[in-house]
Design an enzyme around this catalytic site. Sequence first.
Site, PDB file in Angstrom:
ATOM      1  N   TYR A  66       0.837  -1.202   0.000  1.00 16.38           N
ATOM      2  CA  TYR A  66       0.000   0.000   0.000  1.00 16.38           C
ATOM      3  C   TYR A  66       0.874   1.256   0.000  1.00 16.38           C
ATOM      4  O   TYR A  66       0.725   2.128  -0.862  1.00 16.38           O
ATOM      5  CB  TYR A  66      -0.894  -0.039   1.239  1.00 16.38           C
ATOM      6  CG  TYR A  66      -1.890   1.090   1.343  1.00 16.38           C
ATOM      7  CD1 TYR A  66      -2.992   1.165   0.500  1.00 16.38           C
ATOM      8  CD2 TYR A  66      -1.733   2.088   2.312  1.00 16.38           C
ATOM      9  CE1 TYR A  66      -3.924   2.201   0.623  1.00 16.38           C
ATOM     10  CE2 TYR A  66      -2.661   3.118   2.437  1.00 16.38           C
ATOM     11  CZ  TYR A  66      -3.755   3.169   1.592  1.00 16.38           C
ATOM     12  OH  TYR A  66      -4.668   4.195   1.710  1.00 16.38           O
ATOM     13  N   GLY A 106       3.060   1.427  -3.149  1.00 14.46           N
ATOM     14  CA  GLY A 106       2.166   1.591  -4.307  1.00 14.46           C
ATOM     15  C   GLY A 106       1.691   3.032  -4.405  1.00 14.46           C
ATOM     16  O   GLY A 106       1.691   3.637  -5.483  1.00 14.46           O
ATOM     17  N   VAL A 130     -11.822   2.773  13.893  1.00 16.11           N
ATOM     18  CA  VAL A 130     -13.094   3.415  14.257  1.00 16.11           C
ATOM     19  C   VAL A 130     -14.257   2.441  14.060  1.00 16.11           C
ATOM     20  O   VAL A 130     -15.104   2.266  14.951  1.00 16.11           O
ATOM     21  CB  VAL A 130     -13.305   4.722  13.453  1.00 16.11           C
ATOM     22  CG1 VAL A 130     -14.692   5.289  13.723  1.00 16.11           C
ATOM     23  CG2 VAL A 130     -12.231   5.756  13.810  1.00 16.11           C
ATOM     24  N   ARG A 164      -3.459   8.643  16.443  1.00 21.24           N
ATOM     25  CA  ARG A 164      -3.922   8.968  15.092  1.00 21.24           C
ATOM     26  C   ARG A 164      -4.729  10.260  15.191  1.00 21.24           C
ATOM     27  O   ARG A 164      -5.225  10.617  16.263  1.00 21.24           O
ATOM     28  CB  ARG A 164      -4.831   7.868  14.515  1.00 21.24           C
ATOM     29  CG  ARG A 164      -4.172   6.517  14.273  1.00 21.24           C
ATOM     30  CD  ARG A 164      -3.151   6.569  13.146  1.00 21.24           C
ATOM     31  NE  ARG A 164      -2.647   5.237  12.818  1.00 21.24           N
ATOM     32  CZ  ARG A 164      -1.626   4.633  13.433  1.00 21.24           C
ATOM     33  NH1 ARG A 164      -0.987   5.227  14.421  1.00 21.24           N
ATOM     34  NH2 ARG A 164      -1.235   3.432  13.049  1.00 21.24           N
ATOM     35  N   PRO A 173       2.370   2.425  12.542  1.00 19.12           N
ATOM     36  CA  PRO A 173       2.963   3.722  12.900  1.00 19.12           C
ATOM     37  C   PRO A 173       2.600   4.143  14.315  1.00 19.12           C
ATOM     38  O   PRO A 173       1.496   3.930  14.784  1.00 19.12           O
ATOM     39  CB  PRO A 173       2.358   4.685  11.868  1.00 19.12           C
ATOM     40  CG  PRO A 173       1.965   3.818  10.715  1.00 19.12           C
ATOM     41  CD  PRO A 173       1.548   2.513  11.331  1.00 19.12           C
TER      42      PRO A 173
END
Length: 324
Positions: free
Chosen positions: A147, A150, A190, A213, A276
């Site tokens: 991902y 890309g 979420v 986040r 992350p």
Amino acid sequence: MAIDKRVLVTGGAGFLGSHLCERLLDRGQDVLCVDNFFTSSRRNVAHLLDNKRMELMRHDVTFPLYVEVDEIYNLACPASPVHYQFDPVQTTKTSVIGAINMLGLAKRLKIRILQASTSEVYGDPELHPQPESYWGHVNPVGLRSCYDEGKRCAETLFFDYRRQHKLPVKVVRIFNTYGPRMHPNDGRVVSNFIVQALRGDDITIYGDGAQSRSFCYVDDLVEAMLRMMDTPDDVTGPINIGNPNEFTIRELAEAVIELTGTKSRIISAPLPSDDPRQRQPDIGKARDVLGWEPLVQLREGLTKTIAYFDGLLSEGHAGLPARR
Ligand code: NAD
Ligand code: UDP
């Protein structure tokens, strides 16, 4: 504001795409929604199909597309880690070959094209918050690479088409966005937490929950994409779009528990690799260039999203196990 344009939205039946199609139709534009339904279904756009300006086409963007349109929003790509890791080779193909095909179409028609890029191009960032000038900290061989790389390659293609063919390109880097019509089983935090809370299941925090986040509500995101498309040709981005208010994953879980009134317990589960640690957009550029900033804050957006998932559960939606 551009009206009477025929706008192609790839990935238009997905979570973000369906909201974008809706807003474009509201603006009086004709919409060609192209999707292979890999991570979505017609259900997301079923309410738009009676509109005579809306056309839905099943198509995989890794194959060339010959249509006549005035603008392209390129959103086709699975976005949740569970979905994009399911068939990683196809994920890279969708980002890279899909971008080549859509850029080729834009080049033939000499039209604007906007790429839905991602904060994942920053990888696990060493700089916080992340400005557009940061080149990122990305593992090229990990589980998220299909991902991340890309999308990075797609950005390269967009800027090479700009330099080589003078194409009017627009690149937005989207940070975590949520709202109604997220896929209930896509594993994103979420949707996971809300569905778990509504069902009374344990809420699964991966790792210690201290990772953070910044969550943007879908309506704010769509507004920014529309503004970006309407900028002059020399505005290319990349430009960060997201809500800079940052929350830890534990804080998110606690907010969902409070807003749903659930009796669910929080449990700990293993942290996925390359997850992350922190993510927060620097949106100075979006403020300056687009005159944009997010208006919907977390609790308001969560309340609307909870109402959507509550409706799905009550209908006994096929993608969800029955409510307890
Ligand atoms: P989504 O999975 O709901 O939507 C993606 C859509 O693309 C789906 O309808 C899917 O069926 C379609 N698709 C996938 N491969 C395709 C192919 N080969 N040909 C045609 N259609 C294909 O995800 P989303 O959250 O709506 O994301 C939309 C775009 O925004 C993606 O490009 C994603 O990378 C980007 N993005 C989203 C977020 C977010 O938080 N939602 C964050 C960053 C970037
Ligand atoms: N996460 C979690 N529990 C879940 C799903 C996700 O704790 O049930 C964590 C995940 O490990 C990550 C964060 O929530 O740290 C956001 O995950 P998501 O998949 O939504 O997005 P991304 O990692 O791509 O930002």
